[in-house]
Design a protein around this motif. Sequence first.
Motif, PDB file in Angstrom:
ATOM      1  N   UNK A 137       0.799  -1.225   0.000  1.00 40.05           N
ATOM      2  CA  UNK A 137       0.000   0.000   0.000  1.00 40.05           C
ATOM      3  C   UNK A 137       0.832   1.276   0.000  1.00 40.05           C
ATOM      4  N   UNK A 138       2.079   1.164  -0.445  1.00 41.13           N
ATOM      5  CA  UNK A 138       2.971   2.328  -0.412  1.00 41.13           C
ATOM      6  C   UNK A 138       2.406   3.507  -1.192  1.00 41.13           C
ATOM      7  N   UNK A 139       1.776   3.223  -2.334  1.00 50.17           N
ATOM      8  CA  UNK A 139       1.192   4.281  -3.159  1.00 50.17           C
ATOM      9  C   UNK A 139      -0.277   3.997  -3.456  1.00 50.17           C
ATOM     10  N   UNK A 140      -0.933   3.282  -2.568  1.00 47.45           N
ATOM     11  CA  UNK A 140      -2.346   2.927  -2.766  1.00 47.45           C
ATOM     12  C   UNK A 140      -3.217   4.189  -2.788  1.00 47.45           C
ATOM     13  N   UNK A 141      -4.246   4.152  -3.590  1.00 45.34           N
ATOM     14  CA  UNK A 141      -5.229   5.239  -3.577  1.00 45.34           C
ATOM     15  C   UNK A 141      -6.625   4.652  -3.482  1.00 45.34           C
ATOM     16  N   UNK A 142      -7.499   5.352  -2.785  1.00 45.48           N
ATOM     17  CA  UNK A 142      -8.883   4.895  -2.615  1.00 45.48           C
ATOM     18  C   UNK A 142      -9.829   5.647  -3.531  1.00 45.48           C
ATOM     19  N   UNK A 143      -9.286   6.555  -4.319  1.00 47.27           N
ATOM     20  CA  UNK A 143     -10.116   7.335  -5.234  1.00 47.27           C
ATOM     21  C   UNK A 143      -9.494   7.330  -6.618  1.00 47.27           C
ATOM     22  N   UNK A 144     -10.312   7.711  -7.600  1.00 49.91           N
ATOM     23  CA  UNK A 144      -9.793   7.861  -8.951  1.00 49.91           C
ATOM     24  C   UNK A 144      -8.633   8.838  -8.897  1.00 49.91           C
TER      25      UNK A 144
END
Length: 268
Positions: free
Chosen positions: A246-253
């Motif tokens: 999850x180092x660069x995970x995003x939860x949005x577009x």
Amino acid sequence: TKKITIPNTVKAIGADAFKNNSNLEQVMFNEGLETIGSGAFDNNNALTEIRIPNSVTTIGENAFHTSQANKAAIFSLAVTPPTIQSTSFAGRTGATLHVRNGAVKSYQSAASWNAFTKISGDILFVNDSFDFDGMSYQVTSSNQVRLTKGLNQSEVSIPETAIFYEANYTVTEIAASAFSNYMKTKNVTIPSTVRAIGADAFKNNYNLEQIVFNEGLNTIGNGAFDNNYALTEIRIPRTVTAIGENAFRTTQSNQAKNIYCMATTPPA
């Protein structure tokens, strides 16, 4: 005799042991020493530095007395001031006494130590902390630190070096959560001295748009830039060998149009 090294096996130095060594310039004590006897280094007027180990508990009368004007730097590494006599440093109390950061008040209130006209808390041990230019650091070695708490502002440029009094410490790590949940941060520059970025270091920096990494970085920890969905670009230096979950995970577009990895061998 100009230079003496005393090993860590020596627990006590007897009375007058090195008295009247007029050419003695340097004594290297080691941790393990507990007692420095009366007059042990009496009238050693050529000494350039006196560094008392943390293990010393007692210093006798006239142990470091000088009969001449002397500019020897004096350091006491003990958190609890050793027991000394009023004459232990006779002739030297006009010099600055350097002690461990946080121990100044103890020395200022300790009998006979309080004769020193200036006591400076400029000595740091591993795990000691200090602030520099609004950010907090923790000592990890004799000349290196990790950044433990950053600034919540739009532009952040992490320094290569943090300074404590006159000592320079290279910034080699960014600690876990050092910048997490900072809403003001938009641009971050990380210098080439930083080898590791800890878990969640910049997590939930919703307005972070740009990170400038530099060659030298090896590890990006779990969640280091998690949920930073304003990032416009991610550029991984070739020196990086490991990138955590999850180092660069995003939860949005996400608007990051390009992700670059410069490494020839894909990081783990």
